[in-house]
Design an enzyme around this catalytic site. Structure first.
Site, PDB file in Angstrom:
ATOM      1  N   TYR A 260     -12.548  -5.854 -13.754  1.00 54.01           N
ATOM      2  CA  TYR A 260     -13.495  -4.874 -13.229  1.00 54.01           C
ATOM      3  C   TYR A 260     -14.356  -5.514 -12.128  1.00 54.01           C
ATOM      4  O   TYR A 260     -14.448  -4.992 -11.006  1.00 54.01           O
ATOM      5  CB  TYR A 260     -14.377  -4.340 -14.367  1.00 54.01           C
ATOM      6  CG  TYR A 260     -15.527  -3.490 -13.891  1.00 54.01           C
ATOM      7  CD1 TYR A 260     -15.328  -2.166 -13.523  1.00 54.01           C
ATOM      8  CD2 TYR A 260     -16.820  -4.010 -13.793  1.00 54.01           C
ATOM      9  CE1 TYR A 260     -16.388  -1.381 -13.065  1.00 54.01           C
ATOM     10  CE2 TYR A 260     -17.879  -3.244 -13.339  1.00 54.01           C
ATOM     11  CZ  TYR A 260     -17.658  -1.933 -12.978  1.00 54.01           C
ATOM     12  OH  TYR A 260     -18.704  -1.171 -12.529  1.00 54.01           O
TER      13      TYR A 260
ATOM     14  N   LYS B  32     -20.541   8.509 -21.684  1.00 51.83           N
ATOM     15  CA  LYS B  32     -19.825   7.244 -21.482  1.00 51.83           C
ATOM     16  C   LYS B  32     -19.507   6.597 -22.836  1.00 51.83           C
ATOM     17  O   LYS B  32     -18.947   5.506 -22.908  1.00 51.83           O
ATOM     18  CB  LYS B  32     -20.660   6.288 -20.631  1.00 51.83           C
ATOM     19  CG  LYS B  32     -20.785   6.730 -19.184  1.00 51.83           C
ATOM     20  CD  LYS B  32     -21.641   5.772 -18.384  1.00 51.83           C
ATOM     21  CE  LYS B  32     -20.884   4.479 -18.128  1.00 51.83           C
ATOM     22  NZ  LYS B  32     -21.654   3.549 -17.289  1.00 51.83           N
TER      23      LYS B  32
ATOM     24  N   SER C 160     -21.017  -3.490  -8.031  1.00 52.29           N
ATOM     25  CA  SER C 160     -21.543  -3.784  -9.369  1.00 52.29           C
ATOM     26  C   SER C 160     -22.047  -5.215  -9.490  1.00 52.29           C
ATOM     27  O   SER C 160     -21.519  -6.133  -8.838  1.00 52.29           O
ATOM     28  CB  SER C 160     -20.432  -3.578 -10.400  1.00 52.29           C
ATOM     29  OG  SER C 160     -20.845  -4.037 -11.658  1.00 52.29           O
TER      30      SER C 160
HETATM   31  N1  LIG Z   1     -23.750   2.554 -15.024  1.00 43.73           N
HETATM   32  C1  LIG Z   1     -23.871   1.282 -14.682  1.00 43.73           C
HETATM   33  O1  LIG Z   1     -24.641   0.511 -15.292  1.00 43.73           O
HETATM   34  C2  LIG Z   1     -23.085   0.721 -13.529  1.00 43.73           C
HETATM   35  C3  LIG Z   1     -23.305  -0.606 -13.163  1.00 43.73           C
HETATM   36  C4  LIG Z   1     -22.591  -1.116 -12.089  1.00 43.73           C
HETATM   37  C5  LIG Z   1     -21.692  -0.329 -11.390  1.00 43.73           C
HETATM   38  N2  LIG Z   1     -21.470   0.953 -11.789  1.00 43.73           N
HETATM   39  C6  LIG Z   1     -20.500   1.750 -11.023  1.00 43.73           C
HETATM   40  O2  LIG Z   1     -21.141   2.953 -10.630  1.00 43.73           O
HETATM   41  C7  LIG Z   1     -20.185   4.010 -10.566  1.00 43.73           C
HETATM   42  C8  LIG Z   1     -20.643   5.149 -11.459  1.00 43.73           C
HETATM   43  O3  LIG Z   1     -20.760   4.657 -12.787  1.00 43.73           O
HETATM   44  P1  LIG Z   1     -21.183   5.549 -13.998  1.00 43.73           P
HETATM   45  O4  LIG Z   1     -22.012   4.706 -14.878  1.00 43.73           O
HETATM   46  O5  LIG Z   1     -21.685   6.834 -13.495  1.00 43.73           O
HETATM   47  O6  LIG Z   1     -19.760   5.721 -14.714  1.00 43.73           O
HETATM   48  P2  LIG Z   1     -18.999   7.027 -15.203  1.00 43.73           P
HETATM   49  O7  LIG Z   1     -17.768   6.562 -15.880  1.00 43.73           O
HETATM   50  O8  LIG Z   1     -19.929   7.921 -15.936  1.00 43.73           O
HETATM   51  O9  LIG Z   1     -18.623   7.726 -13.826  1.00 43.73           O
HETATM   52  C9  LIG Z   1     -17.418   7.501 -13.148  1.00 43.73           C
HETATM   53  C10 LIG Z   1     -16.744   8.844 -12.952  1.00 43.73           C
HETATM   54  O10 LIG Z   1     -15.527   8.626 -12.222  1.00 43.73           O
HETATM   55  C11 LIG Z   1     -14.558   9.504 -12.741  1.00 43.73           C
HETATM   56  N3  LIG Z   1     -13.239   8.947 -12.445  1.00 43.73           N
HETATM   57  C12 LIG Z   1     -12.632   7.882 -13.022  1.00 43.73           C
HETATM   58  N4  LIG Z   1     -11.433   7.693 -12.487  1.00 43.73           N
HETATM   59  C13 LIG Z   1     -11.268   8.657 -11.531  1.00 43.73           C
HETATM   60  C14 LIG Z   1     -10.223   9.001 -10.653  1.00 43.73           C
HETATM   61  N5  LIG Z   1      -9.088   8.300 -10.623  1.00 43.73           N
HETATM   62  N6  LIG Z   1     -10.382  10.063  -9.821  1.00 43.73           N
HETATM   63  C15 LIG Z   1     -11.524  10.798  -9.840  1.00 43.73           C
HETATM   64  N7  LIG Z   1     -12.549  10.520 -10.682  1.00 43.73           N
HETATM   65  C16 LIG Z   1     -12.420   9.465 -11.510  1.00 43.73           C
HETATM   66  C17 LIG Z   1     -14.837   9.582 -14.233  1.00 43.73           C
HETATM   67  O11 LIG Z   1     -14.317  10.762 -14.823  1.00 43.73           O
HETATM   68  C18 LIG Z   1     -16.346   9.528 -14.269  1.00 43.73           C
HETATM   69  O12 LIG Z   1     -16.901  10.817 -14.299  1.00 43.73           O
HETATM   70  C19 LIG Z   1     -18.854   3.412 -10.995  1.00 43.73           C
HETATM   71  O13 LIG Z   1     -18.162   3.057  -9.825  1.00 43.73           O
HETATM   72  C20 LIG Z   1     -19.255   2.178 -11.764  1.00 43.73           C
HETATM   73  O14 LIG Z   1     -18.256   1.203 -11.742  1.00 43.73           O
HETATM   74  C21 LIG Z   1     -22.157   1.500 -12.836  1.00 43.73           C
END
Ligand SMILES: NC(=O)c1ccc[n+]([C@@H]2O[C@H](COP(=O)([O-])OP(=O)(O)OC[C@H]3O[C@@H](n4cnc5c(N)ncnc54)[C@H](O)[C@@H]3O)[C@@H](O)[C@H]2O)c1
Length: 335
Positions: A161, A199, A139
């Protein structure tokens, strides 16, 4: 759009966090473009559990997977028995690791480190045993308020985070030196696009402002929002980056942004232009000063070289493409 020629026939792909925003978009990318691949989604899905900040612990939602025909497992990446079963009963060729506590404002350090860092190490070990290439979500939060343009090696996380994601990167760098598989960490900047609605308040401001405007409410921004700049990246470019990361020139940690900083005011102005409104903006004090990123702009030179990554959406074209979905969500989920 298909981003690699390989049909991926009979290839087994694990997507953790596959019921979330980015993971579910990946699942549909494979279903559409590589139908002969076997995709397994693992996600803890949402229960009722909330964190101390009032947000859900897991945002995964079945509606993100409506129409997905691959295998779906409801499970926790912290469950070592489950990981053992995955190791024994499957043979993955690629692992896309998106599961995480993705809420940047979560305060539970214990849960954050366990889920984002420790469980990732277990998955990395599984990837090595299966000889599966690993593509994982890091991230831009690793940079905190480090000066722009953000570059790998100049991190300064401001919250647990960002710390957890940086620790994943440090861990990965160690593994990259010895592992036979490729390991790619993608430092996403601010992602927006289809399947982020569930989200809730952690969805992008593109969606949140879009729905404020559609409900005829004055868009509410922080004071000085024309000077709060972020690198906003459209989901399609993030998917392209993930696919290119399946066979990188070199394992590594790569920024995934547009390379351009745009303001929150820009978002509202573009949305109003697209939606044909001229609502007056309201400005409120920013309560997050001190733990807030004021200027992010990805340096993407190494991502272009190492992955062949090339962003294709400007903020204007990304929002324009997203508008029909913002409207659909408003009609079906918000109203
Ligand atoms: N969306 C963004 O702007 C962004 C930016 C930087 C990094 N990220 C990273 O990208 C990845 C995906 O992000 P996103 O935006 O799709 O978020 P999101 O929360 O929609 O997706 C994460 C998924 O992980 C699942 N999850 C959480 N804890 C879990 C566990 N213990 N076991 C199994 N599943 C679990 C959640 O239910 C969720 O569906 C994440 O790692 C996030 O930190 C996202």
């Amino acid at each position: 759009m298909k981003y690699i020629d390989d049909e991926l026939t009979e290839k087994m792909i694990l997507i953790t966090g596959g019921a979330g925003f980015i993971g579910s978009n990946l699942a549909f990318y494979f279903q559409k473009n590589h139908p002969k691949a076997k995709v397994v989604v693992l996600d803890s899905f949402r229960g009722g559990e909330v964190l101390s900040n009032g947000n859900l612990k897991s945002f995964g939602h079945f509606k993100n997977l409506l129409g997905f025909k691959g295998e779906i497992i409801s499970g926790d990446i912290n469950d070592k028995e489950l990981l053992k079963k995955l190791q024994n009963n499957y043979k993955f060729d690629y692992i896309f690791h998106e599961a995480a506590i993705s809420d940047t404002t979560a305060l539970e350090q214990d849960l954050m480190i366990k889920t984002n860092l420790n469980a990732y190490q277990d998955l990395l070990e599984l990837a090595i045993k299966h000889k599966a290439n690993m593509i994982y979500a890091s991230s831009a939060a690793t940079y905190g308020n480090a000066p722009s343009p953000q570059r790998v090696g100049r991190e300064a996380p401001q919250n647990v985070y960002g710390f957890s994601k940086l620790s994943m990167d440090y861990l990965s760098s160690g593994y990259m030196k010895q592992a036979e598989i490729s390991i790619v960490g993608l430092r996403y900047f601010n992602v927006y696009g289809k399947r982020e609605y569930f989200k809730n308040t952690t969805a992008s401001m593109v969606l949140q402002f879009g729905h404020q405007i559609l409900s005829k409410k004055n868009p509410r921004l922080f004071e000085g929002s024309d000077r709060i700049l972020r690198d906003f990246i459209y989901i399609e470019d993030v998917i392209a980056a993930n696919i290119k990361a399946m066979h990188p020139k070199k394992s590594g940690i790569y920024n995934i942004g547009t390379g351009k900083a745009r303001s929150f005011q820009d978002i509202v102005d573009i949305l109003q232009n697209e939606l044909g409104t001229s609502l007056e903006c309201e400005y409120m004090p920013n309560p997050f000063i001190g733990r807030y990123q004021f200027h992010t702009e990805a340096d993407i030179v190494s991502s272009k070289n190492g992955l062949g990554y090339e962003p294709t959406y400007e903020l204007e074209s990304g929002i324009k493409t997203y508008i029909p979905e913002i409207k659909r969500l408003f009609e079906t989920e918000v109203k």
